[in-house]
Design a protein around this motif. Structure first.
Motif, PDB file in Angstrom:
ATOM      1  N   GLY A 179      -3.410  21.073  88.565  1.00 53.11           N
ATOM      2  CA  GLY A 179      -2.718  19.867  89.000  1.00 53.11           C
ATOM      3  C   GLY A 179      -1.286  20.065  89.437  1.00 53.11           C
ATOM      4  N   GLY A 180      -0.787  21.334  89.415  1.00 53.79           N
ATOM      5  CA  GLY A 180       0.591  21.539  89.835  1.00 53.79           C
ATOM      6  C   GLY A 180       1.203  22.800  89.269  1.00 53.79           C
ATOM      7  N   ILE A 181       2.455  22.694  88.804  1.00 47.51           N
ATOM      8  CA  ILE A 181       3.197  23.845  88.283  1.00 47.51           C
ATOM      9  C   ILE A 181       3.666  23.533  86.872  1.00 47.51           C
ATOM     10  CG2 ILE A 181       5.360  25.146  88.484  1.00 47.51           C
ATOM     11  CD1 ILE A 181       5.059  25.089  91.481  1.00 47.51           C
ATOM     12  N   ARG A 182       3.445  24.489  85.968  1.00 49.77           N
ATOM     13  CA  ARG A 182       3.960  24.359  84.611  1.00 49.77           C
ATOM     14  C   ARG A 182       5.091  25.367  84.432  1.00 49.77           C
ATOM     15  NH1 ARG A 182      -0.390  25.323  80.414  1.00 49.77           N
ATOM     16  NH2 ARG A 182       0.187  27.518  80.566  1.00 49.77           N
ATOM     17  N   THR A 183       6.258  24.879  83.974  1.00 50.12           N
ATOM     18  CA  THR A 183       7.390  25.755  83.723  1.00 50.12           C
ATOM     19  C   THR A 183       7.411  26.176  82.252  1.00 50.12           C
ATOM     20  OG1 THR A 183       8.774  23.781  83.484  1.00 50.12           O
ATOM     21  CG2 THR A 183       8.789  24.885  85.620  1.00 50.12           C
ATOM     22  N   ALA A 184       8.293  27.122  81.942  1.00 53.42           N
ATOM     23  CA  ALA A 184       8.322  27.724  80.608  1.00 53.42           C
ATOM     24  C   ALA A 184       8.642  26.728  79.510  1.00 53.42           C
ATOM     25  CB  ALA A 184       9.333  28.870  80.595  1.00 53.42           C
ATOM     26  N   ASP A 185       9.309  25.625  79.847  1.00 47.74           N
ATOM     27  CA  ASP A 185       9.637  24.624  78.814  1.00 47.74           C
ATOM     28  C   ASP A 185       8.475  23.661  78.558  1.00 47.74           C
ATOM     29  OD1 ASP A 185       9.628  23.061  81.078  1.00 47.74           O
ATOM     30  OD2 ASP A 185      11.741  22.480  80.952  1.00 47.74           O
ATOM     31  N   GLY A 186       7.336  23.911  79.213  1.00 47.19           N
ATOM     32  CA  GLY A 186       6.149  23.095  79.005  1.00 47.19           C
ATOM     33  C   GLY A 186       5.983  21.937  79.954  1.00 47.19           C
ATOM     34  N   THR A 187       6.980  21.701  80.822  1.00 47.79           N
ATOM     35  CA  THR A 187       6.888  20.602  81.774  1.00 47.79           C
ATOM     36  C   THR A 187       5.849  20.917  82.852  1.00 47.79           C
ATOM     37  OG1 THR A 187       9.232  20.085  81.460  1.00 47.79           O
ATOM     38  CG2 THR A 187       8.166  19.189  83.432  1.00 47.79           C
ATOM     39  N   ILE A 188       5.010  19.933  83.159  1.00 49.81           N
ATOM     40  CA  ILE A 188       4.052  20.074  84.258  1.00 49.81           C
ATOM     41  C   ILE A 188       4.486  19.156  85.395  1.00 49.81           C
ATOM     42  CG2 ILE A 188       1.675  19.713  85.023  1.00 49.81           C
ATOM     43  CD1 ILE A 188       0.710  20.457  82.274  1.00 49.81           C
ATOM     44  N   TYR A 189       4.668  19.758  86.566  1.00 49.56           N
ATOM     45  CA  TYR A 189       5.029  18.997  87.759  1.00 49.56           C
ATOM     46  C   TYR A 189       3.752  18.770  88.557  1.00 49.56           C
ATOM     47  CZ  TYR A 189       9.783  20.281  86.476  1.00 49.56           C
ATOM     48  OH  TYR A 189      10.972  20.435  85.787  1.00 49.56           O
ATOM     49  N   HIS A 190       3.324  17.517  88.621  1.00 51.90           N
ATOM     50  CA  HIS A 190       2.061  17.174  89.266  1.00 51.90           C
ATOM     51  C   HIS A 190       2.233  17.158  90.785  1.00 51.90           C
ATOM     52  CE1 HIS A 190       0.087  16.257  85.461  1.00 51.90           C
ATOM     53  NE2 HIS A 190       1.227  15.689  85.077  1.00 51.90           N
ATOM     54  N   LEU A 191       1.373  17.904  91.464  1.00 53.68           N
ATOM     55  CA  LEU A 191       1.510  18.088  92.907  1.00 53.68           C
ATOM     56  C   LEU A 191       0.167  17.930  93.614  1.00 53.68           C
ATOM     57  CD1 LEU A 191       3.652  21.366  92.756  1.00 53.68           C
ATOM     58  CD2 LEU A 191       4.529  19.042  93.071  1.00 53.68           C
TER      59      LEU A 191
END
Length: 568
Positions: free
Chosen positions: A360-372
């Motif tokens: 569903g997108g990109i997950r960064t190291a802090d656990g945030t998922i950016y839905h794209l």
């Protein structure tokens, strides 16, 4: 097995370099065939069709210099020319000079082998039909920026939405109302983000190394401006050929720190308002690329502009580069302004790197998922050598280009490699760091001088007695100015042009010396091949300036090509 077709010269690539090479070779009276894997001419400008794609060279210089009538009559409406116009211009040149009859498209060179017995290149191509060619000269114009580069990110293949590289932009792609993410913020990334911001639902820029950018000064061209350019084209091009970077901008000799703080601010403001990345880097002062204190003054000015333009202090802080102003200078048509839009976000990957790409997108190291919905890679190219590493090119004694470049790409004057007779490269490694079109013209002119020299000696050889005295005029350069060397001329045998190992090594050593003290070495970039993980940095450009290169070429051509092993 298809029949082998004989040509005097075989050109690979139908971009800016391939078009001009085909023009020169055909006008020289040689039989020539030009192939390209694409379905039409254009090269870089055929493939890079992303929104906002634009040259950062002023339109009146982003064209061939050799057709004065065309310079003065062909239309251009903006100070910087967009991709569709560039492609149309290149198609126009091909049609005007009737070059399409020499070209074959949807055809890719897969191998080229030097045959010592016949002293010809045996070339195999694949495509709509297999093609076998025998040619005396092989001119490779595969492109400086052609092979696309994708970063190695975990989960890349798992993304469920549209995954796109800017150099392979789908013609029917509609991003209106989409959630778009983009990785890469060089020239391409800046252009595509600026174009997409007003039409997408959301745009998220994932940035590890923010870059310095200045306004381009893009605007419509007035009739008065066009008339002035038309009336002064000869002087314009004289200035280009005698300049360092060939961009038609004033090249200052003034030292930054000799000016007062007020004078520095005024000078930077003037070039900021005029626009153009190369103008900002070279016109205000002459030592921004060599003096760290001077460079930091330019950095401070641009960072201040980011603070002025970007209203959100958090976004501004992320967008401000931390390193020196030492990559290829960029310019834009409102890049920093887009971050004042509520639908545009920037993510600091130094603070929280990309952990992985998820469906569903990109997950960064802090656990945030950016839905794209769409993920765009503006991550550039495996520059210079990338396109050559995927082709089997074998020179003398079976030596491959991969073996020759195992410690980094290298070519004498950017145009020839030791051990590869009668093979030439357009926009190869160690070419001038300057405006691309004048550089390409300069390199092709050098290549054609080499070929002309060989052709004149073929004519002489056909009338000479074996081991007889050579004719001085026929044995000269393109302008007939070299000394005779009778040992190189044999009856009826064509001359071979092959650069010596010593000359190639000396050129690389010169390029390495010229980059010493330059601040460009402080920034990891494609200029040194450092955008490809694990690749050993190498000096991929000649930093002696366009004029310095042309003076060096003049020495080579007017002294009988002393760096070449000329033999039959």
């Amino acid at each position: 097995m298809p029949e082998t077709i004989n040509f005097d010269a075989f050109v690979v690539g139908a971009g800016v370099g391939g078009i001009y090479s085909t023009y020169r070779l055909s006008r020289m009276g040689l039989s020539v065939k030009c192939v390209d894997v694409a379905s039409d001419v254009g090269g870089t400008w055929y493939w890079n069709r992303y929104p906002g794609a634009m040259s950062d060279t002023e339109s009146y210089l982003y064209r061939y210099s050799w057709d004065k009538e065309d310079l003065q009559t062909y239309p251009w409406s903006y100070h910087y020319v967009y991709q569709p116009e560039i492609l149309k211009y290149l198609q126009h040149v091909v049609e005007k000079h009737d070059l399409r009859k020499y070209m074959k498209f949807k055809t890719e060179m897969t191998s080229a082998t030097w045959d010592e017995d016949t002293q010809r290149w045996m070339v195999t191509c694949s495509g709509s039909e297999e093609l076998h060619v025998s040619a005396r000269y092989l001119v490779n114009s595969l492109g400086l920026l052609s092979k696309v580069h994708y970063p190695n990110i975990r989960g890349l293949s798992s993304f469920a939405g549209d995954l796109i590289h800017t150099a392979r932009w789908p013609e029917d792609l509609n991003l209106e109302g989409k959630k778009v993410g983009i990785i890469g913020n060089g020239s391409t990334g800046i252009q595509v983000m600026t174009a997409l911001a007003p039409i997408v639902e959301s745009l998220t820029s994932f940035q590890r190394h923010p870059q310095y950018s200045v306004p381009s000064g893009q605007r419509p061209v007035t009739k008065e401006y066009r008339d002035k350019v038309n009336a002064t084209y000869e002087q314009i091009w004289d200035d280009v050929w005698s300049s360092t970077v060939g961009f038609g901008v004033f090249e200052s000799k003034r030292n930054t720190m000799d000016a007062s703080p007020e004078e520095r601010q005024k000078a930077f403001q003037e070039v900021w308002e005029q626009g153009n990345g190369f103008r900002f880097m070279f016109s205000a002062f002459g030592d921004i690329t060599t003096n760290k204190d001077a460079n930091q003054e330019a950095c401070k000015f641009i960072r201040g502009k980011i603070d002025e333009v970007v209203k959100d202090p958090r976004k501004a802080a992320i967008l401000k580069p931390k390193d020196l102003y030492a990559r290829r200078p960029l310019c834009d048509t409102g890049y920093y302004q887009i971050f004042n839009r509520e639908n545009v976000e920037v993510v600091d990957l130094m603070e929280s790197p990309i952990d992985q790409i998820v469906p569903g997108g990109i997950r960064t190291a802090d656990g945030t998922i950016y839905h794209l919905d769409t993920l765009i890679f503006a991550t550039g190219f495996d520059a210079i050598e990338g396109n050559y590493m995927r082709v089997k090119i074998s020179g003398r004694n079976g030596k491959t280009i991969q073996e020759h470049w195992k410690n980094g790409p290298k070519a004498f004057g950017s145009i020839a490699c030791a051990g590869f007779p009668n093979m030439f490269i357009v926009a190869g490694p160690q070419g001038p760091f300057a405006n691309f079109l004048p550089v390409i013209e300069s390199e092709i002119n050098f290549i054609m001088s080499c070929i002309q020299y060989a052709e004149e000696n073929i004519a002489a050889a056909q009338v000479e007695e074996p081991n007889g005295a050579a004719n001085g005029t026929a044995n000269g350069t393109a302008n007939g100015s070299s000394k005779t060397n009778e040992s190189y001329v044999r009856k009826g045998k064509p001359m071979i042009m092959e650069v010596s190992d010593e000359a190639e090594t000396a050129w690389i050593d010169l390029c390495n010396r010229l980059i010493e003290g330059s601040l460009f070495t402080t920034a990891a970039s494609w200029i040194f091949g450092q955008n490809i993980p694990g690749r050993k940095p190498s000096t991929n450009f000649y930093f002696g300036g366009l004029k310095g290169y042309l003076d060096w070429v003049k020495f080579q051509t007017s002294n009988g090509f002393p760096s070449f092993l000329r033999y039959n």
